[in-house]
Write an enzyme that holds these catalytic residues in place. Structure first.
Site, mmCIF file in Angstrom:
data_model
loop_
_atom_site.group_PDB
_atom_site.id
_atom_site.type_symbol
_atom_site.label_atom_id
_atom_site.label_comp_id
_atom_site.label_asym_id
_atom_site.label_seq_id
_atom_site.Cartn_x
_atom_site.Cartn_y
_atom_site.Cartn_z
ATOM 1 C CG ASP A 105 26.728 10.165 -6.814
ATOM 2 O OD1 ASP A 105 26.388 11.168 -7.167
ATOM 3 O OD2 ASP A 105 28.102 10.232 -6.404
ATOM 4 C CG HIS A 120 26.973 6.910 -17.315
ATOM 5 N ND1 HIS A 120 28.268 6.939 -16.883
ATOM 6 C CD2 HIS A 120 26.842 7.071 -18.639
ATOM 7 C CE1 HIS A 120 29.104 6.860 -17.992
ATOM 8 N NE2 HIS A 120 28.239 6.858 -18.967
ATOM 9 C CB CYS A 131 3.133 -1.351 -16.143
ATOM 10 S SG CYS A 131 3.621 -0.806 -14.453
HETATM 11 P P1 NAD Z 1 36.781 6.042 -12.420
HETATM 12 O O1 NAD Z 1 36.487 4.909 -11.303
HETATM 13 O O2 NAD Z 1 36.950 5.164 -13.774
HETATM 14 O O3 NAD Z 1 37.784 7.168 -12.335
HETATM 15 C C1 NAD Z 1 37.850 7.630 -11.096
HETATM 16 C C2 NAD Z 1 38.984 8.842 -11.185
HETATM 17 O O4 NAD Z 1 38.769 9.623 -10.163
HETATM 18 C C3 NAD Z 1 40.226 8.160 -11.269
HETATM 19 O O5 NAD Z 1 41.237 8.624 -12.239
HETATM 20 C C4 NAD Z 1 40.793 8.354 -9.981
HETATM 21 O O6 NAD Z 1 42.353 8.615 -9.674
HETATM 22 C C5 NAD Z 1 40.141 9.784 -9.551
HETATM 23 N N1 NAD Z 1 39.817 10.138 -8.317
HETATM 24 C C6 NAD Z 1 39.250 9.416 -7.392
HETATM 25 N N2 NAD Z 1 39.084 10.029 -6.103
HETATM 26 C C7 NAD Z 1 39.561 11.377 -6.448
HETATM 27 C C8 NAD Z 1 39.569 12.321 -5.607
HETATM 28 N N3 NAD Z 1 39.272 12.521 -4.382
HETATM 29 N N4 NAD Z 1 39.924 13.720 -6.123
HETATM 30 C C9 NAD Z 1 40.440 13.685 -7.554
HETATM 31 N N5 NAD Z 1 40.583 12.674 -8.331
HETATM 32 C C10 NAD Z 1 39.956 11.284 -7.633
HETATM 33 O O7 NAD Z 1 35.296 6.595 -12.650
HETATM 34 P P2 NAD Z 1 34.508 7.418 -13.908
HETATM 35 O O8 NAD Z 1 35.544 8.026 -14.795
HETATM 36 O O9 NAD Z 1 33.470 8.031 -13.421
HETATM 37 O O10 NAD Z 1 34.041 6.006 -14.890
HETATM 38 C C11 NAD Z 1 33.421 5.194 -13.984
HETATM 39 C C12 NAD Z 1 31.932 4.887 -14.417
HETATM 40 O O11 NAD Z 1 31.216 4.150 -13.195
HETATM 41 C C13 NAD Z 1 31.133 6.107 -14.711
HETATM 42 O O12 NAD Z 1 30.359 5.698 -15.888
HETATM 43 C C14 NAD Z 1 30.024 6.076 -13.640
HETATM 44 O O13 NAD Z 1 28.848 6.168 -14.086
HETATM 45 C C15 NAD Z 1 30.215 4.854 -12.677
HETATM 46 N N6 NAD Z 1 30.470 5.088 -11.328
HETATM 47 C C16 NAD Z 1 29.702 6.108 -10.662
HETATM 48 C C17 NAD Z 1 29.816 6.322 -9.300
HETATM 49 C C18 NAD Z 1 28.983 7.177 -8.664
HETATM 50 O O14 NAD Z 1 27.756 7.542 -9.089
HETATM 51 N N7 NAD Z 1 29.425 7.817 -7.493
HETATM 52 C C19 NAD Z 1 30.571 5.313 -8.782
HETATM 53 C C20 NAD Z 1 31.456 4.447 -9.186
HETATM 54 C C21 NAD Z 1 31.040 4.164 -10.669
#
Ligand code: NAD
Length: 246
Positions: A105, A120, A131
């Site tokens: 993001d 990622h 291209c």
């Molecule tokens: P995930 O969704 O698997 O896990 C998110 C974790 O963060 C969970 O354990 C959740 O309990 C915790 N969480 C959520 N809000 C929180 C907060 N405010 N404070 C503390 N903890 C919090 O995410 P991941 O492990 O990053 O894996 C998901 C994949 O999806 C990644 O590879 C990523 O690239 C992608 N992704 C990216 C985005 C982004 O760029 N913002 C958004 C969604 C998914």
């Protein structure tokens, strides 16, 4: 000593820090994660496929229109602003910090951090699959059709975001730099990640420092570490937690 004081002391005393992060650091900025109960996961029902499938390399080329519909609606939020979980280390100029993020993001860069390794990729970078011409996120989002095409005369190739889809390799250079940073650091802060996406999650095995502090709003007590490293869990919203640090 409470959790905040503990985290503050660990950061203040550390020489080299790795801040390993996932989608949870951006939920307080209004970007949904995958695995929380309010996460993107529920949206997949709309498309009748799993998110691993819709965000896979094969799906991108086989169903580019559906991919882009989902991607633009769920993965890109250009209004999102960084929160204290993104800003804190940008303000700690006295510390040697490497941020390794699974997020795409751009919020760590928006917050002014310099040493950010995007495992990622990023929504900000997009290339033509024919291209290789570069395109901005604005081009992708304002393209008059659902599938953004290259504007090079005689090309019109499909543009693909530089985000690592399921079935694709992580960038070698980013991986190498991440491993080096983990090997050299003495404190690892793991924030807002479920540690369920591989190979990214396995990278923390390269950490041989003194302590790991895991910050998550849910229990993550499945982290296994065969080495003699202290693991401390801090439960709570990561943006709120960092907003209380000096
Ligand atoms: P995930 O969704 O698997 O896990 C998110 C974790 O963060 C969970 O354990 C959740 O309990 C915790 N969480 C959520 N809000 C929180 C907060 N405010 N404070 C503390 N903890 C919090 O995410 P991941 O492990 O990053 O894996 C998901 C994949 O999806 C990644 O590879 C990523 O690239 C992608 N992704 C990216 C985005 C982004 O760029 N913002 C958004 C969604 C998914």
């Amino acid at each position: 000593m409470n959790d905040i004081e503990y985290l503050q002391k660990a950061i203040d005393q550390a020489r080299k820090i790795v801040y390993f992060t996932g989608a949870g650091v951006s939920t307080e900025s209004g970007i949904k994660d995958f695995r929380s109960k309010d996460g993107i996961y529920n949206l997949y029902r709309k498309y009748g496929v799993s998110y691993e499938e819709i965000l896979s390399h094969d799906f991108f080329f086989d169903h580019t229109d559906i991919f882009y519909e989902f991607y633009k609606e769920s993965m890109v939020n250009r209004q999102a602003k960084p929160n204290p979980a993104h800003y804190y280390f940008a303000s700690r100029k006295d510390k040697d910090v490497t941020i390794i993020t699974q997020n795409i993001d751009d919020l760590f860069f928006k917050a002014g951090n310099k040493k950010v390794l995007e495992l990622h990729g990023s929504i900000m970078r997009n290339h033509c699959t024919k291209c290789n011409k570069f395109f901005s996120i604005d081009y992708i989002m304002s393209y008059p059709g659902n599938i953004p095409l290259c504007d090079n005369k005689n090309c019109h190739g499909i543009i693909k975001p530089d985000v690592v889809l399921y079935g694709e390799q992580l960038d070698y250079d980013t991986l190498k730099k991440s491993i080096l940073a983990l090997e050299q650091s003495d404190l690892l802060v793991v924030g807002g990640t479920s540690l369920k996406v591989y190979p990214a999650a396995s990278l923390i095995d390269y950490f041989h420092g003194k302590e790991i502090i895991v910050i998550n709003n849910e229990e993550l007590d499945y982290i296994q570490y065969d080495q003699e490293i202290k693991i401390t869990y801090i439960k709570g919203k990561i943006g709120e937690i960092f907003s209380k640090l000096k």
